[in-house]
Scaffold this motif. Structure first.
Motif, PDB file in Angstrom:
ATOM      1  N   ILE A  48       0.790  -1.420  -0.104  1.00  0.00           N
ATOM      2  CA  ILE A  48      -0.027   0.088   0.045  1.00  0.00           C
ATOM      3  C   ILE A  48       0.851   1.139   0.169  1.00  0.00           C
ATOM      4  O   ILE A  48       0.584   2.151  -0.755  1.00  0.00           O
ATOM      5  N   LEU A  49       1.918   1.240   1.016  1.00  0.00           N
ATOM      6  CA  LEU A  49       2.834   2.363   0.886  1.00  0.00           C
ATOM      7  C   LEU A  49       3.406   2.771  -0.464  1.00  0.00           C
ATOM      8  O   LEU A  49       3.676   3.831  -0.977  1.00  0.00           O
ATOM      9  N   TYR A  50       3.882   1.495  -0.981  1.00  0.00           N
ATOM     10  CA  TYR A  50       4.601   1.587  -2.410  1.00  0.00           C
ATOM     11  C   TYR A  50       3.684   2.423  -3.533  1.00  0.00           C
ATOM     12  O   TYR A  50       3.914   3.062  -4.243  1.00  0.00           O
ATOM     13  N   ILE A  51       2.388   1.661  -3.497  1.00  0.00           N
ATOM     14  CA  ILE A  51       1.343   2.171  -4.500  1.00  0.00           C
ATOM     15  C   ILE A  51       1.175   3.639  -4.159  1.00  0.00           C
ATOM     16  O   ILE A  51       1.080   4.518  -5.375  1.00  0.00           O
ATOM     17  N   ALA A  52       0.861   4.034  -2.754  1.00  0.00           N
ATOM     18  CA  ALA A  52       0.682   5.448  -2.413  1.00  0.00           C
ATOM     19  C   ALA A  52       1.689   6.191  -2.977  1.00  0.00           C
ATOM     20  O   ALA A  52       1.744   7.387  -3.622  1.00  0.00           O
ATOM     21  N   HIS A  53       2.858   5.941  -2.810  1.00  0.00           N
ATOM     22  CA  HIS A  53       4.112   6.414  -3.190  1.00  0.00           C
ATOM     23  C   HIS A  53       4.423   6.921  -4.873  1.00  0.00           C
ATOM     24  O   HIS A  53       4.533   7.952  -5.281  1.00  0.00           O
ATOM     25  N   ILE A  54       3.775   5.724  -5.480  1.00  0.00           N
ATOM     26  CA  ILE A  54       3.838   5.921  -7.053  1.00  0.00           C
ATOM     27  C   ILE A  54       2.845   6.814  -7.546  1.00  0.00           C
ATOM     28  O   ILE A  54       3.130   7.765  -8.201  1.00  0.00           O
ATOM     29  N   THR A  55       1.535   6.688  -7.056  1.00  0.00           N
ATOM     30  CA  THR A  55       0.409   7.463  -7.535  1.00  0.00           C
ATOM     31  C   THR A  55       0.889   8.949  -6.902  1.00  0.00           C
ATOM     32  O   THR A  55       0.264   9.750  -7.528  1.00  0.00           O
ATOM     33  N   LEU A  56       1.286   9.231  -5.705  1.00  0.00           N
ATOM     34  CA  LEU A  56       1.402  10.672  -5.586  1.00  0.00           C
ATOM     35  C   LEU A  56       2.424  11.260  -5.852  1.00  0.00           C
ATOM     36  O   LEU A  56       2.555  12.746  -5.919  1.00  0.00           O
ATOM     37  N   LYS A  57       3.398  10.711  -6.190  1.00  0.00           N
ATOM     38  CA  LYS A  57       4.714  11.262  -6.811  1.00  0.00           C
ATOM     39  C   LYS A  57       4.223  12.275  -8.372  1.00  0.00           C
ATOM     40  O   LYS A  57       3.489  11.553  -9.246  1.00  0.00           O
ATOM     41  N   PRO A  58       4.608  13.290  -8.476  1.00  0.00           N
ATOM     42  CA  PRO A  58       4.141  14.209  -9.702  1.00  0.00           C
ATOM     43  C   PRO A  58       4.807  13.138 -11.107  1.00  0.00           C
ATOM     44  O   PRO A  58       5.656  12.499 -10.983  1.00  0.00           O
ATOM     45  N   LEU A  59       3.891  13.336 -12.041  1.00  0.00           N
ATOM     46  CA  LEU A  59       4.181  12.481 -13.057  1.00  0.00           C
ATOM     47  C   LEU A  59       5.625  12.946 -13.796  1.00  0.00           C
ATOM     48  O   LEU A  59       6.008  14.076 -13.911  1.00  0.00           O
ATOM     49  N   ASN A  60       6.590  11.929 -14.036  1.00  0.00           N
ATOM     50  CA  ASN A  60       7.799  12.154 -14.769  1.00  0.00           C
ATOM     51  C   ASN A  60       7.875  11.159 -16.049  1.00  0.00           C
ATOM     52  O   ASN A  60       8.317  10.081 -15.817  1.00  0.00           O
ATOM     53  N   ARG A  61       7.366  11.370 -17.003  1.00  0.00           N
ATOM     54  CA  ARG A  61       7.357  10.399 -18.302  1.00  0.00           C
ATOM     55  C   ARG A  61       8.508  10.923 -19.044  1.00  0.00           C
ATOM     56  O   ARG A  61       8.330  12.145 -19.819  1.00  0.00           O
ATOM     57  N   ILE A  62       9.481  10.017 -19.443  1.00  0.00           N
ATOM     58  CA  ILE A  62      10.618  10.113 -20.237  1.00  0.00           C
ATOM     59  C   ILE A  62      10.469   9.370 -21.423  1.00  0.00           C
ATOM     60  O   ILE A  62      10.594   8.256 -21.371  1.00  0.00           O
TER      61      ILE A  62
END
Ligand code: FES
Ligand SMILES: [Fe+2]
Length: 428
Positions: free
Chosen positions: A23-37
């Motif tokens: 859950i912590l990992y998913i929250a971390h991924i979704t809360l982080k601003p998008l960085n699409r390269i």
């Protein structure tokens, strides 16, 4: 002792611990601003079916470049401001190699925080400053080869460490006009050596923090720079290429997307116009665009947005969004010609919109942009396109864009070389 207790607890509750971590990992991924390269070849090019990999992929990339018909193109480096770096990527006392206008230049942030751009090659014996050079005496560069020191502000050599004599007049490196604005660093280029003709407006909501950083995307695109801004005046493509919402599974790949579907389940409906702002600010073109989404033909509530996109010269767009209920924000789109036919396109968003909505919006925006990347990376530039009534003001846009070229603007010659190299306005 504590570790022992912790170990026992983990052994006793393995399921609880692993699900909490997940859950912590998913929250971390979704809360982080998008960085699409997306690097060259990640999107927009066809590498066969099944996809070629390794050396075969590299060869295919070379073939795609070689066999592509480019058409009768305008010059490749129009005059204007170009983003060369995002502010947070350059720390104090850092020296960085940048690629722009078909060459390497050196970008420096002084100890007190100012930014400077110089040519990369030392006038003494030609070493490259950005490979091993140091920032010294606040805003000077020390060459890695023999330690000569140059002011990044004036370009003049200020010290030869092993010589007490007079410093030769010619011991000078060319500098380039640059400015840091809205958390981007920009370089000015003009093919006739003219100093900056207009300023990049500062956006107060970004400077004072009302709009927070909400994510970024970065794409390398293989095309002529003019193709990208011309999209803004190409109103007819919006309701074809960008009609269907990108399906999550297929992303942006137009080879796998049914663009002909007359009624996609989720659909974008676009309406727009493009015009030159005014005679006084003729470097600025403005596009007004409105958009909403439909689900099985019915308008979806809260998906409406209004956009004003100000094209400032060839390389900058300030897109101000109004999402009604959700909030407002701005996307800075910058296009930098790193090579004659290689553009680095960056989007940086600042807004007061909730994170989940902003992330979804930026991801969808990026996928729609990547559909254009598929077209741009493979198309030919048509000097005289076959336009019909509702195509939008494409020719008007071309006439407007031609103000950024002069006789001296570098062109690609038949053998692929450039007619002349881009040089700093201080090098005239
Ligand atoms: S080459 Fe730069 S100091 Fe000698
Ligand atoms: Fe487009």
């Amino acid at each position: 002792m504590l570790l022992q207790l912790l170990y026992e607890y983990v052994c006793a509750h393995p399921l609880l611990i692993s699900s909490t971590l997940l859950i912590l990992y998913i929250a971390h991924i979704t809360l982080k601003p998008l960085n699409r390269i997306r690097r060259l070849g990640d999107v927009g090019l066809f590498f066969g079916k099944p996809e070629l990999s390794g050396i075969y992929r590299e060869r295919q990339l070379e073939r795609l470049k070689l066999l592509r018909r480019m058409g009768e193109m305008p010059p490749v480096f129009p005059n204007g401001w170009y983003c060369v770096c995002e502010s947070e990527k350059l720390e104090k006392n850092q020296i960085m190699e940048i690629t722009v206008l078909g060459q390497f230049l050196t970008l420096i942030r002084s100890e007190s925080g100012s930014v400077y751009i110089t040519d990369s090659y030392c006038p003494h014996l030609g070493a490259n400053f950005s490979i091993g050079g140091q920032v010294v005496n606040d805003n000077c560069i020390q060459c890695p080869f023999h330690g000569w020191i140059f002011s990044a502000e004036t370009g003049k050599c200020v010290e030869v460490p092993y010589d007490e004599g007079r410093i030769p007049e010619q011991a000078k490196v060319t500098t380039w006009p640059c400015v840091e604005r809205n958390q981007n660093i920009y370089l000015w280029y003009h093919s006739d050596g003219a100093e900056p003709e207009w300023e990049i407006p500062e956006i107060p909501e970004v400077t004072d923090g009302t709009w927070k950083f909400s994510g970024r995307t970065e794409h390398e695109v293989m095309c002529h720079i003019q193709e990208i801004p011309e999209n803004g005046a190409d109103i007819a493509h919006l309701n074809y290429l960008h009609k269907s919402a990108p399906p999550i599974t297929k992303g942006s790949n137009i080879i796998n997307t049914d663009l002909t579907d007359p009624q996609p389940v989720v659909q974008h409906v676009w309406d727009g116009k493009w015009e030159v702002r005014s005679e006084e600010e003729k470097h600025c073109g403005v596009m007004h665009l409105s958009q909403y989404m439909t689900l099985w033909g019915s308008k979806l509530p809260l998906t409406e947005s209004k956009l004003i996109a100000e094209q400032l010269g060839p390389g900058i767009v300030h897109m101000t969004f109004d999402f009604g209920f959700w909030g407002k924000g701005i996307v800075f789109q910058t296009v930098t010609p790193e090579e004659p036919l290689l553009q680095r396109v960056r989007f940086r968003m600042y807004s007061d919109i909730p994170w989940f909505f902003v992330k979804f919006f930026l991801a969808v925006e990026a996928m729609q942009f990547e559909r254009d990347v598929y077209v741009w990376s493979n198309k030919k530039y048509l000097k005289s396109p076959l336009l019909v009534r509702n195509d939008g003001p494409i020719q008007k846009h071309r006439r407007w864009f031609s103000q950024f070229y002069t006789e001296n603007s570098p062109r690609i010659l038949k053998d692929g070389s450039l007619s002349n190299q881009a040089k700093s306005v201080f090098d005239w």
